[in-house]
Scaffold this motif. Structure first.
Motif, PDB file in Angstrom:
ATOM      1  N   GLN A   7       0.833  -1.200   0.000  1.00 45.92           N
ATOM      2  CA  GLN A   7       0.000   0.000   0.000  1.00 45.92           C
ATOM      3  C   GLN A   7       0.870   1.253   0.000  1.00 45.92           C
ATOM      4  O   GLN A   7       1.782   1.397   0.821  1.00 45.92           O
ATOM      5  CB  GLN A   7      -0.910   0.009   1.232  1.00 45.92           C
ATOM      6  CG  GLN A   7      -1.872   1.194   1.247  1.00 45.92           C
ATOM      7  CD  GLN A   7      -2.807   1.133   2.431  1.00 45.92           C
ATOM      8  OE1 GLN A   7      -2.753   0.195   3.222  1.00 45.92           O
ATOM      9  NE2 GLN A   7      -3.656   2.135   2.545  1.00 45.92           N
ATOM     10  N   LYS A   8       0.595   2.166  -0.914  1.00 47.34           N
ATOM     11  CA  LYS A   8       1.366   3.400  -1.043  1.00 47.34           C
ATOM     12  C   LYS A   8       0.668   4.534  -0.314  1.00 47.34           C
ATOM     13  O   LYS A   8      -0.558   4.637  -0.343  1.00 47.34           O
ATOM     14  CB  LYS A   8       1.525   3.769  -2.521  1.00 47.34           C
ATOM     15  CG  LYS A   8       2.206   2.705  -3.374  1.00 47.34           C
ATOM     16  CD  LYS A   8       2.227   3.139  -4.823  1.00 47.34           C
ATOM     17  CE  LYS A   8       2.844   2.070  -5.708  1.00 47.34           C
ATOM     18  NZ  LYS A   8       2.815   2.462  -7.140  1.00 47.34           N
ATOM     19  N   PRO A   9       1.427   5.409   0.328  1.00 45.14           N
ATOM     20  CA  PRO A   9       0.807   6.558   0.997  1.00 45.14           C
ATOM     21  C   PRO A   9       0.334   7.618  -0.001  1.00 45.14           C
ATOM     22  O   PRO A   9      -0.497   8.460   0.319  1.00 45.14           O
ATOM     23  CB  PRO A   9       1.931   7.103   1.885  1.00 45.14           C
ATOM     24  CG  PRO A   9       3.176   6.674   1.194  1.00 45.14           C
ATOM     25  CD  PRO A   9       2.877   5.341   0.576  1.00 45.14           C
ATOM     26  N   ILE A  10       0.863   7.595  -1.219  1.00 39.21           N
ATOM     27  CA  ILE A  10       0.447   8.551  -2.252  1.00 39.21           C
ATOM     28  C   ILE A  10       0.731   7.944  -3.618  1.00 39.21           C
ATOM     29  O   ILE A  10       1.663   7.152  -3.781  1.00 39.21           O
ATOM     30  CB  ILE A  10       1.191   9.908  -2.100  1.00 39.21           C
ATOM     31  CG1 ILE A  10       0.613  10.943  -3.078  1.00 39.21           C
ATOM     32  CG2 ILE A  10       2.688   9.731  -2.311  1.00 39.21           C
ATOM     33  CD1 ILE A  10       1.149  12.344  -2.841  1.00 39.21           C
ATOM     34  N   GLU A  11      -0.100   8.302  -4.570  1.00 37.40           N
ATOM     35  CA  GLU A  11       0.108   7.840  -5.939  1.00 37.40           C
ATOM     36  C   GLU A  11      -0.150   9.007  -6.882  1.00 37.40           C
ATOM     37  O   GLU A  11      -1.127   9.746  -6.721  1.00 37.40           O
ATOM     38  CB  GLU A  11      -0.846   6.690  -6.264  1.00 37.40           C
ATOM     39  CG  GLU A  11      -0.621   6.079  -7.637  1.00 37.40           C
ATOM     40  CD  GLU A  11      -1.503   4.861  -7.877  1.00 37.40           C
ATOM     41  OE1 GLU A  11      -1.352   4.227  -8.934  1.00 37.40           O
ATOM     42  OE2 GLU A  11      -2.349   4.566  -7.002  1.00 37.40           O
ATOM     43  N   LEU A  12       0.729   9.206  -7.845  1.00 35.78           N
ATOM     44  CA  LEU A  12       0.605  10.294  -8.804  1.00 35.78           C
ATOM     45  C   LEU A  12       0.336   9.732 -10.187  1.00 35.78           C
ATOM     46  O   LEU A  12       1.011   8.804 -10.635  1.00 35.78           O
ATOM     47  CB  LEU A  12       1.881  11.143  -8.830  1.00 35.78           C
ATOM     48  CG  LEU A  12       2.296  11.788  -7.504  1.00 35.78           C
ATOM     49  CD1 LEU A  12       3.591  12.568  -7.679  1.00 35.78           C
ATOM     50  CD2 LEU A  12       1.199  12.711  -6.988  1.00 35.78           C
ATOM     51  N   LYS A  13      -0.673  10.310 -10.845  1.00 36.42           N
ATOM     52  CA  LYS A  13      -1.001   9.900 -12.202  1.00 36.42           C
ATOM     53  C   LYS A  13      -1.196  11.138 -13.071  1.00 36.42           C
ATOM     54  O   LYS A  13      -1.532  12.219 -12.568  1.00 36.42           O
ATOM     55  CB  LYS A  13      -2.290   9.061 -12.219  1.00 36.42           C
ATOM     56  CG  LYS A  13      -2.162   7.713 -11.518  1.00 36.42           C
ATOM     57  CD  LYS A  13      -3.447   6.919 -11.651  1.00 36.42           C
ATOM     58  CE  LYS A  13      -3.307   5.550 -11.003  1.00 36.42           C
ATOM     59  NZ  LYS A  13      -4.552   4.742 -11.138  1.00 36.42           N
ATOM     60  N   ILE A  14      -0.977  10.974 -14.370  1.00 39.69           N
ATOM     61  CA  ILE A  14      -1.232  12.062 -15.296  1.00 39.69           C
ATOM     62  C   ILE A  14      -2.735  12.225 -15.445  1.00 39.69           C
ATOM     63  O   ILE A  14      -3.462  11.282 -15.705  1.00 39.69           O
ATOM     64  CB  ILE A  14      -0.597  11.781 -16.671  1.00 39.69           C
ATOM     65  CG1 ILE A  14       0.914  11.603 -16.512  1.00 39.69           C
ATOM     66  CG2 ILE A  14      -0.910  12.897 -17.651  1.00 39.69           C
ATOM     67  CD1 ILE A  14       1.625  12.825 -15.977  1.00 39.69           C
ATOM     68  N   SER A  15      -3.226  13.454 -15.268  1.00 39.18           N
ATOM     69  CA  SER A  15      -4.650  13.726 -15.342  1.00 39.18           C
ATOM     70  C   SER A  15      -4.929  14.774 -16.410  1.00 39.18           C
ATOM     71  O   SER A  15      -4.128  15.684 -16.615  1.00 39.18           O
ATOM     72  CB  SER A  15      -5.159  14.226 -13.985  1.00 39.18           C
ATOM     73  OG  SER A  15      -6.512  14.575 -14.053  1.00 39.18           O
ATOM     74  N   THR A  16      -6.040  14.625 -17.098  1.00 35.58           N
ATOM     75  CA  THR A  16      -6.452  15.620 -18.082  1.00 35.58           C
ATOM     76  C   THR A  16      -7.144  16.769 -17.369  1.00 35.58           C
ATOM     77  O   THR A  16      -8.162  16.586 -16.719  1.00 35.58           O
ATOM     78  CB  THR A  16      -7.424  15.003 -19.095  1.00 35.58           C
ATOM     79  OG1 THR A  16      -6.730  13.993 -19.823  1.00 35.58           O
ATOM     80  CG2 THR A  16      -7.932  16.051 -20.064  1.00 35.58           C
TER      81      THR A  16
END
Length: 248
Positions: A7-16
């Motif tokens: 489990q990650k404390p944060i996740e970053l994804k590319i968003s439109t």
């Protein structure tokens, strides 16, 4: 309870993210307020807490003193949340950053939806026809109020109804093979050749390459709920029946 090691404390994804481009031709707060009031027709929810990028490229030469606090507050009054400034000259940079705004160097195009306190428009030429972009985004389900769909870098095809309060956006053209009632913004990254087509046309707002038209008094009766297309002719939004040819 211990957390899973996966489990990650944060996740970053590319968003439109689509932002309104507020193009300033004057730093005068009174003039800007009047222009925004006229633009929105006094409708409190014309913008729905959209992000806004302030474009200062069109300001008069030597105009590098702007009351950023007042400007941000003014946009907020009309439910626009300023997040960045585009085309700012170097003398403005420190002041912009000090007020919590980012510097946008134009690396990613955004939808130019608002022109604030604009001077007389300069005519441009639109192509006579627009071809559908390859790999168009296709939506088969109804687009409901509050939903926003953005086809980045391509056309948008919708085979179901677009309801009031919905917003559909495309960098290319928009094709609705049903009723269009919400807001439709084509050519969002500046493509003046983009068009909007619908089998039953009665939108709340349309925009081509940042030039927009609203229909507070209703869509033209002779074309309402009929097959129609919308294009940009110079600086004017043109409404044309797909048959016969009659412009409004």
């Amino acid at each position: 309870m211990s957390k899973s090691p996966l489990q990650k404390p944060i996740e970053l994804k590319i968003s439109t993210v689509v932002a309104v481009s507020a193009i300033l031709y004057s730093p005068d707060g009174t003039a800007l307020d009047a222009a925004l009031k006229e633009m929105t027709g006094g409708t409190p929810d014309f913008f729905e807490d959209d992000l806004a990028v302030i474009d200062v490229a069109a300001l008069p030469p030597g105009c590098d003193q702007i009351d950023w606090v007042a400007l941000v507050a003014l946009l907020k009054k009309y439910r626009l949340n300023a997040v960045a400034v585009r085309n700012a000259p170097p003398p403005m940079h420190d002041d912009i950053v000090a007020h919590g705004l980012s510097l946008d160097c134009g690396g990613r195009a955004r939808a130019p939806l608002a022109v604030v306190a604009a001077p007389p428009a300069v005519a441009t030429t639109a192509a006579a026809a627009t071809l559908a972009a390859p790999g168009a985004m296709i939506i088969d389900a109804p687009v409901r109020a509050g939903q926003r769909i953005y086809a980045r870098g391509r056309d948008l095809i919708i085979t179901a109804v677009v309801n009031n309060g919905a917003e559909i956006i495309a960098d290319g053209s928009i094709h609705v093979y049903s009723a269009l009632h919400g807001r439709a913004l084509a050519g969002a990254s500046g493509n003046a050749e983009a068009r909007i087509f619908a089998l039953s046309m009665e939108p709340e707002l349309v925009s081509i390459a940042g030039v927009y038209r609203t229909f507070e008094d209703g869509f033209p009766a002779e074309l309402a709920r009929k097959p129609a297309q919308i294009s940009l002719v110079g600086d004017r939004i043109d409404i044309l029946s797909v048959s016969p040819a009659s412009r409004i």
